[in-house]
Design a protein around this motif. Sequence first.
Motif, short mmCIF file in Angstrom:
data_model
loop_
_atom_site.label_atom_id
_atom_site.label_comp_id
_atom_site.label_asym_id
_atom_site.label_seq_id
_atom_site.Cartn_x
_atom_site.Cartn_y
_atom_site.Cartn_z
N SER A 258 0.86 -1.17 0.00
CA SER A 258 0.00 0.00 0.00
C SER A 258 0.90 1.23 0.00
CB SER A 258 -0.90 0.00 1.24
OG SER A 258 -1.60 1.21 1.37
N ALA A 259 0.53 2.25 -0.74
CA ALA A 259 1.33 3.47 -0.84
C ALA A 259 0.41 4.67 -0.98
CB ALA A 259 2.30 3.38 -2.02
N PRO A 260 0.91 5.89 -0.72
CA PRO A 260 0.06 7.08 -0.84
C PRO A 260 -0.53 7.21 -2.24
CG PRO A 260 2.08 7.61 0.33
CD PRO A 260 2.24 6.22 -0.19
N GLY A 261 -1.86 7.39 -2.29
CA GLY A 261 -2.53 7.48 -3.58
C GLY A 261 -3.77 8.34 -3.57
N ASP A 262 -4.09 8.96 -2.42
CA ASP A 262 -5.28 9.80 -2.33
C ASP A 262 -4.86 11.26 -2.19
OD1 ASP A 262 -7.97 10.50 -2.14
OD2 ASP A 262 -7.96 10.32 0.04
N ALA A 263 -5.52 12.15 -2.92
CA ALA A 263 -5.20 13.59 -2.88
C ALA A 263 -3.71 13.81 -3.16
CB ALA A 263 -5.59 14.19 -1.55
N VAL A 264 -3.24 13.23 -4.26
CA VAL A 264 -1.83 13.32 -4.64
C VAL A 264 -1.65 14.49 -5.60
CG1 VAL A 264 0.07 12.12 -5.79
CG2 VAL A 264 -1.51 10.85 -4.33
N VAL A 265 -0.62 15.31 -5.37
CA VAL A 265 -0.32 16.47 -6.21
C VAL A 265 0.84 16.11 -7.13
CG1 VAL A 265 0.45 18.87 -6.22
CG2 VAL A 265 -1.11 18.06 -4.44
N GLY A 266 0.71 16.47 -8.42
CA GLY A 266 1.76 16.14 -9.37
C GLY A 266 1.75 17.07 -10.57
N ILE A 267 2.66 16.81 -11.50
CA ILE A 267 2.84 17.66 -12.67
C ILE A 267 1.92 17.24 -13.81
CG2 ILE A 267 5.25 18.07 -12.04
CD1 ILE A 267 6.05 16.08 -14.23
N GLY A 268 1.87 18.05 -14.85
CA GLY A 268 1.10 17.73 -16.03
C GLY A 268 2.00 17.42 -17.22
N ALA A 269 1.40 17.30 -18.39
CA ALA A 269 2.15 16.95 -19.59
C ALA A 269 2.89 18.13 -20.19
CB ALA A 269 1.20 16.36 -20.63
N ARG A 270 2.59 19.32 -19.70
CA ARG A 270 3.28 20.52 -20.19
C ARG A 270 3.21 21.59 -19.11
NH1 ARG A 270 -0.86 18.98 -22.95
NH2 ARG A 270 0.49 18.26 -24.65
N GLY A 271 4.13 22.54 -19.18
CA GLY A 271 4.14 23.62 -18.20
C GLY A 271 4.66 23.18 -16.84
N ASP A 272 4.64 24.12 -15.89
CA ASP A 272 5.12 23.81 -14.55
C ASP A 272 4.01 23.88 -13.49
OD1 ASP A 272 4.72 26.50 -14.53
OD2 ASP A 272 6.79 27.05 -14.08
N GLY A 273 2.75 23.88 -13.94
CA GLY A 273 1.63 23.85 -13.01
C GLY A 273 1.37 22.45 -12.49
N HIS A 274 0.42 22.35 -11.55
CA HIS A 274 0.16 21.07 -10.89
C HIS A 274 -1.31 20.65 -11.01
CE1 HIS A 274 3.78 22.34 -8.28
NE2 HIS A 274 4.19 21.52 -9.22
N PHE A 275 -1.51 19.34 -10.88
CA PHE A 275 -2.83 18.72 -10.88
C PHE A 275 -2.96 17.92 -9.59
CE2 PHE A 275 -1.82 19.57 -15.24
CZ PHE A 275 -3.03 19.80 -15.89
N ILE A 276 -4.18 17.46 -9.32
CA ILE A 276 -4.41 16.60 -8.17
C ILE A 276 -5.19 15.37 -8.62
CG2 ILE A 276 -6.58 17.77 -7.50
CD1 ILE A 276 -5.66 17.34 -4.54
N GLY A 277 -4.82 14.22 -8.09
CA GLY A 277 -5.47 12.98 -8.48
C GLY A 277 -5.46 11.96 -7.37
N SER A 278 -6.19 10.87 -7.58
CA SER A 278 -6.26 9.79 -6.59
C SER A 278 -6.35 8.47 -7.33
CB SER A 278 -7.49 9.96 -5.68
OG SER A 278 -7.40 11.13 -4.90
N GLY A 279 -5.88 7.42 -6.66
CA GLY A 279 -6.02 6.09 -7.23
C GLY A 279 -4.78 5.24 -7.03
N SER A 280 -4.96 3.94 -7.23
CA SER A 280 -3.87 2.99 -7.05
C SER A 280 -2.78 3.15 -8.09
CB SER A 280 -4.42 1.56 -7.07
OG SER A 280 -5.20 1.30 -5.92
N SER A 281 -3.11 3.69 -9.27
CA SER A 281 -2.07 3.89 -10.27
C SER A 281 -1.04 4.90 -9.77
CB SER A 281 -2.67 4.37 -11.59
OG SER A 281 -3.20 5.68 -11.47
N LEU A 282 -1.47 5.86 -8.95
CA LEU A 282 -0.54 6.85 -8.40
C LEU A 282 0.26 6.25 -7.25
CD1 LEU A 282 -2.92 9.95 -8.45
CD2 LEU A 282 -1.59 8.90 -10.30
N ALA A 283 -0.38 5.37 -6.47
CA ALA A 283 0.37 4.65 -5.43
C ALA A 283 1.46 3.79 -6.05
CB ALA A 283 -0.60 3.80 -4.61
N ALA A 284 1.14 3.13 -7.17
CA ALA A 284 2.13 2.29 -7.84
C ALA A 284 3.30 3.12 -8.35
CB ALA A 284 1.47 1.53 -8.99
#
Length: 393
Positions: A258-284
Amino acid sequence: MPSDRCRRALSLAAAVAIPALLLAPPARADGGDPVSLPPLRLRMAAGDPCATASAKTATMSPWTHRALQLSRSWQLTRGAGVTVAVVDTGVGARVPALTGRVTAVDGAGEDCVGHGSFAAGLIAAAPTGKGTVTGVAPAARILAVRGTDARGVPDGGLVADGIRTAVDEGAHVVYVGQVLDSGGPELAAAVAYAAGRDVLVVAPAVPDVAPKGADGRPDTRARPSWPARLPGVLSVVDHGPDGGRPKDAPAALSADLSAPGDAVVGIGARGDGHFIGSGSSLAAAHVAGAAALLRAYHPDLNAAGTARRLTEAAYPDHTPRLDVYAALTALLSGERAPAERSPDPAVVPPSAAEGPRHRALLIGGGALALVLVVGAAMVVVPLGKARGWRPAG
């Protein structure tokens, strides 16, 4: 001085406030209000335009950094020399946080959806500008390989080909960001191909979003997921800041970590702004970054040994929780402690030069002899004069 009652009240307030701070929303604006970051997309509908750069940036360190103890782990390694393949929607090769560290295969340097770029950032993003979002292994390299079509729809054949391509291109760790509802011999053969060449495959144990049931509500029943179900794949499920999972999250039949995967902040495909997401794919993705740190810090550790360290050194729970620092430093059962270095032999300082010592003894002895002669003369001469120098008796 405050009274005992006041001191007890202050202590109670502190005891309540400290956990509240730890669980506070990770992304906050300069004024202190929670930032409404744009949500991460898993896939795009046919008519949707590609994801654009985010205009918002998180200005505080995400809770995931504290949960994973990254500051302690980075004192040992940052993952330099290790390549992590991201088999997903692609990775934006020109994202500032990944500049110079992305190699794309067959057009995977473009990411219309943004999911693969987000995952790559969780694995290996370096801090840029005022943003504080950093990947688990910020010195690792990323190999971008497609496992979906341009809109983010996964395909078993694409994932299998992506795993094989990643192995052939020299990846040490392969992250698969998508969940398939069925597996086939081609996918199983690709995972076996990776294991046979000492490459660790990491994949989510459940989809990020539960499918809708007949009543329109999320169907959270546990279902088998591929490639996580295959032998040799390190399967991962998500958890939030409190260690739990959202009520509408799909249940997992089983997971290795199990790893952190809820309310995760990360980058996008372009630029230096951030997005927020959740799910097991982010924990992986977090686990794939941890595997990169391990393979950099313990270069003699093979893929199976890396998976063993990640799981056995994890924090004990219903599903063991990823502990990056413990995985790097723990001594597991059956392992030998590093051989202690034998103490250096004692060194006796060289004796002083013999010449000066001999001269000092001669001078001292001569002075003593002179004193004795003078003393004897002071006794003998008066006696001799008194007897007129006649012999005694």
